[in-house]
Design a protein around this motif. Structure first.
Motif, PDB file in Angstrom:
ATOM      1  N   GLY A 185      41.617   9.887   3.101  1.00 11.40           N
ATOM      2  CA  GLY A 185      40.878   9.547   4.321  1.00 11.40           C
ATOM      3  C   GLY A 185      41.656   8.568   5.171  1.00 11.40           C
ATOM      4  N   LEU A 186      41.128   8.287   6.331  1.00  7.37           N
ATOM      5  CA  LEU A 186      41.813   7.369   7.244  1.00  7.37           C
ATOM      6  C   LEU A 186      41.739   5.935   6.739  1.00  7.37           C
ATOM      7  N   GLN A 187      42.619   5.110   7.291  1.00  9.73           N
ATOM      8  CA  GLN A 187      42.648   3.700   6.920  1.00  9.73           C
ATOM      9  C   GLN A 187      41.319   3.037   7.291  1.00  9.73           C
ATOM     10  N   GLY A 188      40.795   2.262   6.359  1.00  9.94           N
ATOM     11  CA  GLY A 188      39.562   1.526   6.648  1.00  9.94           C
ATOM     12  C   GLY A 188      38.296   2.340   6.469  1.00  9.94           C
ATOM     13  N   SER A 189      38.440   3.586   6.041  1.00  7.88           N
ATOM     14  CA  SER A 189      37.249   4.425   5.909  1.00  7.88           C
ATOM     15  C   SER A 189      36.405   4.017   4.701  1.00  7.88           C
ATOM     16  N   GLY A 190      37.038   3.314   3.766  1.00  6.31           N
ATOM     17  CA  GLY A 190      36.289   2.872   2.593  1.00  6.31           C
ATOM     18  C   GLY A 190      36.755   3.525   1.297  1.00  6.31           C
ATOM     19  N   LYS A 191      38.000   4.000   1.277  1.00  3.23           N
ATOM     20  CA  LYS A 191      38.514   4.691   0.086  1.00  3.23           C
ATOM     21  C   LYS A 191      38.550   3.781  -1.139  1.00  3.23           C
ATOM     22  N   THR A 192      39.198   2.620  -0.980  1.00  2.00           N
ATOM     23  CA  THR A 192      39.382   1.751  -2.144  1.00  2.00           C
ATOM     24  C   THR A 192      38.025   1.280  -2.681  1.00  2.00           C
ATOM     25  N   THR A 193      37.149   0.902  -1.758  1.00  2.00           N
ATOM     26  CA  THR A 193      35.802   0.498  -2.162  1.00  2.00           C
ATOM     27  C   THR A 193      35.101   1.645  -2.885  1.00  2.00           C
ATOM     28  N   SER A 194      35.242   2.854  -2.356  1.00  2.00           N
ATOM     29  CA  SER A 194      34.566   4.004  -2.953  1.00  2.00           C
ATOM     30  C   SER A 194      35.118   4.341  -4.330  1.00  2.00           C
ATOM     31  N   ALA A 203      36.134   2.180  -6.489  1.00  2.00           N
ATOM     32  CA  ALA A 203      35.476   1.241  -7.394  1.00  2.00           C
ATOM     33  C   ALA A 203      34.009   1.628  -7.614  1.00  2.00           C
ATOM     34  N   LYS A 204      33.334   2.015  -6.535  1.00  2.00           N
ATOM     35  CA  LYS A 204      31.925   2.410  -6.654  1.00  2.00           C
ATOM     36  C   LYS A 204      31.783   3.624  -7.575  1.00  2.00           C
ATOM     37  N   LEU A 205      32.679   4.583  -7.384  1.00  2.00           N
ATOM     38  CA  LEU A 205      32.628   5.788  -8.213  1.00  2.00           C
ATOM     39  C   LEU A 205      32.882   5.461  -9.682  1.00  2.00           C
ATOM     40  N   TYR A 220      52.008   1.068   0.834  1.00  2.00           N
ATOM     41  CA  TYR A 220      52.424   0.522   2.133  1.00  2.00           C
ATOM     42  C   TYR A 220      51.836  -0.855   2.377  1.00  2.00           C
ATOM     43  N   ARG A 221      50.702  -1.114   1.778  1.00  2.00           N
ATOM     44  CA  ARG A 221      50.077  -2.418   1.957  1.00  2.00           C
ATOM     45  C   ARG A 221      49.911  -3.060   0.588  1.00  2.00           C
ATOM     46  N   PRO A 222      50.762  -4.060   0.298  1.00  2.00           N
ATOM     47  CA  PRO A 222      50.707  -4.688  -1.032  1.00  2.00           C
ATOM     48  C   PRO A 222      49.301  -5.160  -1.372  1.00  2.00           C
ATOM     49  N   ASP A 267      46.292  -4.928  -4.950  1.00  2.00           N
ATOM     50  CA  ASP A 267      45.533  -6.072  -5.471  1.00  2.00           C
ATOM     51  C   ASP A 267      44.030  -5.906  -5.269  1.00  2.00           C
ATOM     52  N   GLN A 268      43.690  -5.363  -4.124  1.00  2.00           N
ATOM     53  CA  GLN A 268      42.266  -5.128  -3.820  1.00  2.00           C
ATOM     54  C   GLN A 268      41.649  -4.246  -4.908  1.00  2.00           C
ATOM     55  N   LEU A 269      42.361  -3.188  -5.275  1.00  2.00           N
ATOM     56  CA  LEU A 269      41.816  -2.296  -6.300  1.00  2.00           C
ATOM     57  C   LEU A 269      41.783  -2.977  -7.667  1.00  2.00           C
ATOM     58  N   THR A 271      30.690   6.981   4.019  1.00  2.00           N
ATOM     59  CA  THR A 271      30.527   5.540   3.798  1.00  2.00           C
ATOM     60  C   THR A 271      29.845   4.854   4.977  1.00  2.00           C
ATOM     61  N   LYS A 272      29.463   3.615   4.743  1.00  3.54           N
ATOM     62  CA  LYS A 272      28.901   2.735   5.779  1.00  3.54           C
ATOM     63  C   LYS A 272      27.647   3.313   6.431  1.00  3.54           C
ATOM     64  N   THR A 273      26.908   4.097   5.683  1.00  4.40           N
ATOM     65  CA  THR A 273      25.673   4.651   6.238  1.00  4.40           C
ATOM     66  C   THR A 273      24.647   3.548   6.455  1.00  4.40           C
ATOM     67  N   LEU A 321      26.828   8.935  -0.742  1.00  5.11           N
ATOM     68  CA  LEU A 321      26.720   8.054   0.413  1.00  5.11           C
ATOM     69  C   LEU A 321      27.109   6.646  -0.014  1.00  5.11           C
ATOM     70  N   GLY A 322      27.921   5.990   0.808  1.00 10.61           N
ATOM     71  CA  GLY A 322      28.152   4.558   0.625  1.00 10.61           C
ATOM     72  C   GLY A 322      27.079   3.840   1.421  1.00 10.61           C
ATOM     73  N   VAL A 323      26.334   2.963   0.775  1.00 12.01           N
ATOM     74  CA  VAL A 323      25.206   2.336   1.461  1.00 12.01           C
ATOM     75  C   VAL A 323      25.317   0.816   1.526  1.00 12.01           C
ATOM     76  N   GLY A 324      26.530   0.292   1.381  1.00  8.68           N
ATOM     77  CA  GLY A 324      26.697  -1.152   1.466  1.00  8.68           C
ATOM     78  C   GLY A 324      28.069  -1.545   0.955  1.00  8.68           C
ATOM     79  N   GLU A 325      28.380  -2.826   1.080  1.00  9.34           N
ATOM     80  CA  GLU A 325      29.715  -3.264   0.686  1.00  9.34           C
ATOM     81  C   GLU A 325      29.852  -3.459  -0.818  1.00  9.34           C
ATOM     82  N   LYS A 326      28.754  -3.723  -1.485  1.00 11.90           N
ATOM     83  CA  LYS A 326      28.821  -4.008  -2.924  1.00 11.90           C
ATOM     84  C   LYS A 326      29.192  -2.763  -3.730  1.00 11.90           C
TER      85      LYS A 326
HETATM   86  P1  GDP Z   1      40.269   1.915   2.808  1.00 11.18           P
HETATM   87  O1  GDP Z   1      41.270   1.388   3.787  1.00 11.18           O
HETATM   88  O2  GDP Z   1      39.892   3.333   3.131  1.00 11.18           O
HETATM   89  O3  GDP Z   1      40.684   1.750   1.387  1.00 11.18           O
HETATM   90  O4  GDP Z   1      38.925   1.084   3.039  1.00 11.18           O
HETATM   91  P2  GDP Z   1      38.328  -0.122   2.167  1.00 11.18           P
HETATM   92  O5  GDP Z   1      37.770   0.399   0.901  1.00 11.18           O
HETATM   93  O6  GDP Z   1      39.336  -1.200   2.063  1.00 11.18           O
HETATM   94  O7  GDP Z   1      37.092  -0.542   3.088  1.00 11.18           O
HETATM   95  C1  GDP Z   1      37.245  -1.002   4.411  1.00 11.18           C
HETATM   96  C2  GDP Z   1      36.053  -1.907   4.732  1.00 11.18           C
HETATM   97  O8  GDP Z   1      34.867  -1.172   4.763  1.00 11.18           O
HETATM   98  C3  GDP Z   1      35.853  -3.003   3.700  1.00 11.18           C
HETATM   99  O9  GDP Z   1      35.535  -4.194   4.378  1.00 11.18           O
HETATM  100  C4  GDP Z   1      34.668  -2.529   2.895  1.00 11.18           C
HETATM  101  O10 GDP Z   1      33.912  -3.595   2.370  1.00 11.18           O
HETATM  102  C5  GDP Z   1      33.878  -1.769   3.939  1.00 11.18           C
HETATM  103  N1  GDP Z   1      33.033  -0.718   3.359  1.00 11.18           N
HETATM  104  C6  GDP Z   1      33.379   0.323   2.574  1.00 11.18           C
HETATM  105  N2  GDP Z   1      32.315   1.097   2.264  1.00 11.18           N
HETATM  106  C7  GDP Z   1      31.240   0.531   2.858  1.00 11.18           C
HETATM  107  C8  GDP Z   1      29.830   0.856   2.918  1.00 11.18           C
HETATM  108  O11 GDP Z   1      29.333   1.864   2.374  1.00 11.18           O
HETATM  109  N3  GDP Z   1      29.048   0.012   3.648  1.00 11.18           N
HETATM  110  C9  GDP Z   1      29.567  -1.087   4.281  1.00 11.18           C
HETATM  111  N4  GDP Z   1      28.708  -1.835   4.982  1.00 11.18           N
HETATM  112  N5  GDP Z   1      30.850  -1.411   4.252  1.00 11.18           N
HETATM  113  C10 GDP Z   1      31.696  -0.635   3.551  1.00 11.18           C
END
Ligand code: GDP
Ligand code: MG
Length: 467
Positions: free
Chosen positions: A107-116, A118-120, A140-142, A146-148, A248-250, A273-278
């Protein structure tokens, strides 16, 4: 999600109220408004067109049965179309592979891949009892690696380390080898994104995909990008055979256009669905439940499940039998109901999930609070068994005795008796259907046992909508 759409569709149905039947004209008006509502929700135009055509066609062919209103019929049609649009049923992850089953996210940068990722990992560990390894191929981004690492520790997943000077494919292969040796059930591979779809990224991710042959390739996309989400998904799908989508970010998206467009534009199911940052904020996607939510039916299905797991079935059935035999609903039954309600987290928790409740003003909702339940139970407890069975005998001196016994005012006892009388009246009506019918309809679709509401309702038949 879908707050605005929900409101708009609610308005369409409201306008149909008081009209005797569906006509060419009111169907035309209603579908025009459905169209506007979907466009405002940022649903892709081709999707809106075919949706509205379907609804119109079905509405025109619909006989409005005597027991239904045009609003009910339209809600039913729109509901069914929404479910169809989003893909009928939840599509589960396919992990049927020689372990480790490899899941890759893209997915695109910032879409929530790394967070997802961990959630998965957390979800698979907790809900599916899987052992999970995770690895980052984002060289590309050190900070990404670390985030993961940090997130993996939080969700207690095995983290396979990587560094910025390695090649993504080498990392992924080494991680696969590691997961195999460690007998992990699942390996989740995080990848690098770009700001836009570009050729180099696509080439890299294609090579990565070919090298590790994932059983699931999930496209991660930000819900707030609306219909663009569907277009980006299509671009990725042309490079990689996607097996599903994580939206994500629904939690921050009031429109919901992405959820309604992706399936039809890409043919790929939304799986989560991603429903929050946690890291716990991940939900399997259920089209049926989502459609109900959009139409303001509240989260009835979740409510039914909750009720099924917490209601005292024995008492429920006892009451149902009693009412069926033509015996009255008395204060003991009333108290049982209140006790069960208190067990379910109180009225407030229940009411939010009940259909139509989004139309009840907050100040009305707050009148029925949990303190009142507790107080009502105390009042009934201060009555004699005879009073509970024959509430009509509760007059002046009895009222005063009950009030002082339960530490309330006489007017509180009056209020309770009035509520009871209303409930009793409702119970009589329920024999013919109403709420019980509706819940039975929903339950039929769920296919589970159990009863609603707490305390039980006599059996009815068929399904329906709360409009
Ligand atoms: P990546 O660049 O695709 O790996 O994206 P990241 O996993 O680093 O997420 C980018 C930002 O989106 C971070 O600040 C996350 O906390 C936020 N984020 C990811 N998923 C969700 C979600 O379902 N809800 C909210 N509110 N924020 C999210
Ligand atoms: Mg990342």
């Amino acid at each position: 999600m879908f707050d605005n759409l929900s409101e708009r569709l609610g308005g369409v149905v409201k306008k149909l109220r008081g009209q005797g039947r569906l006509t060419d004209q009111n169907i035309k008006d209603a579908t025009r408004e459905v169209r506007m509502a979907l466009l405002e929700a940022d649903v892709a135009l081709p999707v809106v067109r075919s949706f509205v055509d379907q609804v119109k066609e079905k509405a025109l062919g619909e006989e409005v049965a005597k027991s239904l209103t045009p609003g009910q019929v339209l809600v039913k049609i729109v509901h069914d179309e929404l479910v169809a649009l989003m893909g009928e049923a939840n599509e589960a992850l396919d992990l049927a592979a020689q372990p480790p089953a490899v899941i890759m996210v893209a997915g695109l940068q910032g879409s929530g891949k790394t967070t997802s990722v961990a959630k998965l990992a957390r979800w698979l560990r907790q809900s599916r009892k899987k052992s999970v390894s995770v690895v980052s191929c984002d060289v590309y981004r050190p900070a990404a690696i670390d985030q993961l690492r940090t997130l993996a520790a939080e969700v207690e997943a095995d983290f396979f380390p990587s560094t910025g000077d390695q090649r993504p494919l080498d990392i992924a292969r080494a991680a696969l080898e590691h997961a195999r040796r460690q007998h992990k059930d699942v390996l989740i591979v995080d990848t690098a994104g770009r700001l836009h779809v570009d050729e180099r990224m696509m080439d890299e991710i294609k090579a990565l995909h070919a090298g590790i042959n994932p059983v699931e390739t999930l496209f991660v996309v930000d819900s707030m990008t609306g219909q663009d989400a569907a277009n980006t998904a299509r671009a990725f799908d042309q490079a990689l055979p996607l097996t599903g989508v994580i939206l994500t970010k629904t939690d921050g998206d009031a429109r919901g256009g992405a959820a309604l467009s992706i399936r039809q534009i890409t043919g790929k199911p939304i799986k989560f669905l991603g429903v929050g940052e946690k890291t716990a904020a991940l939900e399997p996607f259920h089209p049926e439940r989502m459609a109900s939510r959009i139409l303001g039916m509240g989260d009835v299905l979740s409510l039914v499940e909750e009720v099924q797991s917490k209601v005292d079935h024995e008492k429920t059935q006892k009451l149902a039998r009693k009412l069926q035999k033509g015996k009255g609903f008395d204060l003991e039954d009333f108290r049982d109901q209140m006790e069960q309600m208190a067990n379910m987290g109180g009225l407030g928790a229940m009411m939010d999930k009940l259909p139509g409740m989004n139309e009840v003003p907050d100040h009305v909702k707050s009148q029925v609070n949990d303190k009142e339940i507790t107080r009502s139970i105390a009042i009934v407890n201060s009555m004699t068994p005879k009073e509970r069975r024959f509430p009509n005998i509760i007059k002046g001196s009895r009222k005063r005795r009950i009030a002082s016994g339960s530490g309330v005012q006489v007017q509180d006892v009056n209020k309770l008796l009035k509520q009871f009388a209303q409930m009793q009246k409702m119970m009589k009506k329920m024999k013919g259907g109403g709420m019980a019918k509706m819940m039975r309809g929903l339950k039929g679709r769920l296919g589970g046992p159990g009863g609603f509401p707490p305390g039980g309702m006599p059996p009815g038949g068929g399904g329906g909508f709360p409009f």
